[in-house]
Structures are given as structure tokens and as C-alpha cells.
Scaffold this motif. Structure first.
Motif, mmCIF file in Angstrom:
data_model
loop_
_atom_site.group_PDB
_atom_site.id
_atom_site.type_symbol
_atom_site.label_atom_id
_atom_site.label_comp_id
_atom_site.label_asym_id
_atom_site.label_seq_id
_atom_site.Cartn_x
_atom_site.Cartn_y
_atom_site.Cartn_z
ATOM 1 N N SER A 31 0.852 -1.126 -0.071
ATOM 2 C CA SER A 31 -0.134 0.016 -0.098
ATOM 3 C C SER A 31 0.760 1.345 -0.015
ATOM 4 N N TYR A 32 2.138 1.020 0.037
ATOM 5 C CA TYR A 32 2.946 2.264 0.129
ATOM 6 C C TYR A 32 3.586 2.727 -1.386
ATOM 7 N N THR A 33 3.650 4.052 -1.413
ATOM 8 C CA THR A 33 4.639 4.373 -2.563
ATOM 9 C C THR A 33 6.082 4.378 -1.926
ATOM 10 N N MET A 34 6.846 4.113 -2.939
ATOM 11 C CA MET A 34 8.431 3.783 -2.601
ATOM 12 C C MET A 34 8.942 4.807 -3.393
ATOM 13 N N GLY A 35 10.163 5.226 -2.745
ATOM 14 C CA GLY A 35 10.946 6.163 -3.355
ATOM 15 C C GLY A 35 12.547 6.053 -3.224
ATOM 16 N N TRP A 36 13.305 6.273 -4.295
ATOM 17 C CA TRP A 36 14.665 6.297 -3.898
ATOM 18 C C TRP A 36 15.388 7.669 -3.991
ATOM 19 N N PHE A 37 16.015 7.905 -3.075
ATOM 20 C CA PHE A 37 16.737 9.272 -2.897
ATOM 21 C C PHE A 37 18.337 9.126 -2.805
ATOM 22 N N ARG A 38 19.044 10.173 -3.192
ATOM 23 C CA ARG A 38 20.537 10.048 -2.825
ATOM 24 C C ARG A 38 21.040 11.169 -2.549
ATOM 25 N N GLN A 39 22.134 11.128 -1.743
ATOM 26 C CA GLN A 39 22.994 12.290 -1.360
ATOM 27 C C GLN A 39 24.250 12.305 -1.343
ATOM 28 N N ALA A 40 24.801 13.115 -2.083
ATOM 29 C CA ALA A 40 26.163 13.100 -2.395
ATOM 30 C C ALA A 40 26.922 14.175 -1.258
ATOM 31 N N PRO A 41 28.251 13.968 -1.038
ATOM 32 C CA PRO A 41 28.645 14.757 0.016
ATOM 33 C C PRO A 41 28.848 16.200 -0.295
ATOM 34 N N GLY A 42 28.224 17.041 0.851
ATOM 35 C CA GLY A 42 27.811 18.438 0.565
ATOM 36 C C GLY A 42 26.874 18.816 -0.006
ATOM 37 N N LYS A 43 25.981 17.832 -0.441
ATOM 38 C CA LYS A 43 24.692 18.315 -1.044
ATOM 39 C C LYS A 43 23.658 17.913 -0.422
ATOM 40 N N ASP A 44 22.315 18.378 -0.669
ATOM 41 C CA ASP A 44 21.092 18.009 -0.235
ATOM 42 C C ASP A 44 20.723 16.785 -0.771
ATOM 43 N N ARG A 45 19.713 16.052 -0.220
ATOM 44 C CA ARG A 45 19.115 14.826 -0.489
ATOM 45 C C ARG A 45 18.298 15.065 -1.632
ATOM 46 N N GLU A 46 18.624 14.337 -2.863
ATOM 47 C CA GLU A 46 17.770 14.646 -4.069
ATOM 48 C C GLU A 46 16.952 13.533 -4.522
ATOM 49 N N PHE A 47 15.771 13.729 -5.045
ATOM 50 C CA PHE A 47 14.850 12.720 -5.506
ATOM 51 C C PHE A 47 15.667 11.974 -6.799
#
Length: 123
Positions: A31-47
Motif C-alpha cells: 500500500s506504500y509509495t516507494m522512492g529512491w533518493f540520493r545524497q552526495a557529500p556536501g549536497k542536499d538529498r535529492e529525488f
């Protein structure tokens, strides 16, 4: 409650492929929407990508379209991210996330997170 555990990260050369997996606990995974995000050093977490509860709808950030594919197996409570034609700029910690509402590309809209898996792409 949903617990998420990512796996499949590693070191790969540019142009290579990796498949990330996210194993979820809980009886309501489907029942959940699932997502992948990533975060590089010094950067914001991005979709990066998301998939609807049924798997019928998928969403991608522009920089990965045509290279990454998100999919899910509700029978086995697992979501995948197939990453092809990897680039050095894809290097980041990749996180799996879940929310019990429709798709969002905002990280703060997701309720549950995994611990992350490192992906490093060498040039």
C-alpha cells in the motif's frame, strides 16, 4: 511501521551497472509509495525515482531517465533500482523511502527510511 534495508551498492566504473534492492518489513508494503533518493557529500538529498503502490506508475528525475529503472515485487516486499550507464556524478549514498500517500518527490514527505547504501562510480 515499515523497516527498510537497502543493499547492492558498491564501486563500479563509469558506464557500468548496479542493481539496488530495498527489503521492507511489514504487512502493508503493497500500500506504500516507494522512492529512491540520493545524497552526495556536501549536497542536499535529492529525488531519484518513485513507484506507485501497484507498480503501474513510475517517476524519475531528469538526470536518470533512460538509465535507471525502478520496480517492485509486492509478493516479496522488495523495491529495486536498476542503474545502467552509470556516471561519476551518480556517486552518492542511495536511500530507500516509503510513504502511505501518493507520489511525491520531496524527501520530507516520506515517513520511513533505510540506512542507505553507498554507490561510487569511478571515471
Amino acid at each position: 511501521q515499515v523497516q527498510l534495508v537497502e543493499s547492492g551498492g558498491g564501486l563500479v566504473q563509469a558506464g557500468g551497472s548496479l542493481r539496488l534492492s530495498c527489503a521492507a518489513s511489514g504487512r502493508t508494503f503493497s500500500s506504500y509509495t516507494m522512492g529512491w533518493f540520493r545524497q552526495a557529500p556536501g549536497k542536499d538529498r535529492e529525488f531519484v525515482a518513485a513507484i506507485s503502490w501497484s507498480g503501474s506508475n513510475t517517476y524519475y528525475t531528469d538526470s536518470v531517465k533512460g538509465r535507471f529503472t525502478i520496480s517492485r515485487d509486492n509478493a516479496n516486499n522488495t523495491v529495486y533500482l536498476q542503474m545502467n550507464a552509470l556516471k561519476p556524478e551518480d556517486t552518492a549514498v542511495y536511500y530507500c523511502a516509503a510513504r502511505d500517500r501518493p507520489y511525491s518527490r520531496n524527501y520530507y514527505a516520506y515517513d520511513y527510511w533505510g540506512q542507505g547504501t553507498q554507490v561510487t562510480v569511478s571515471s
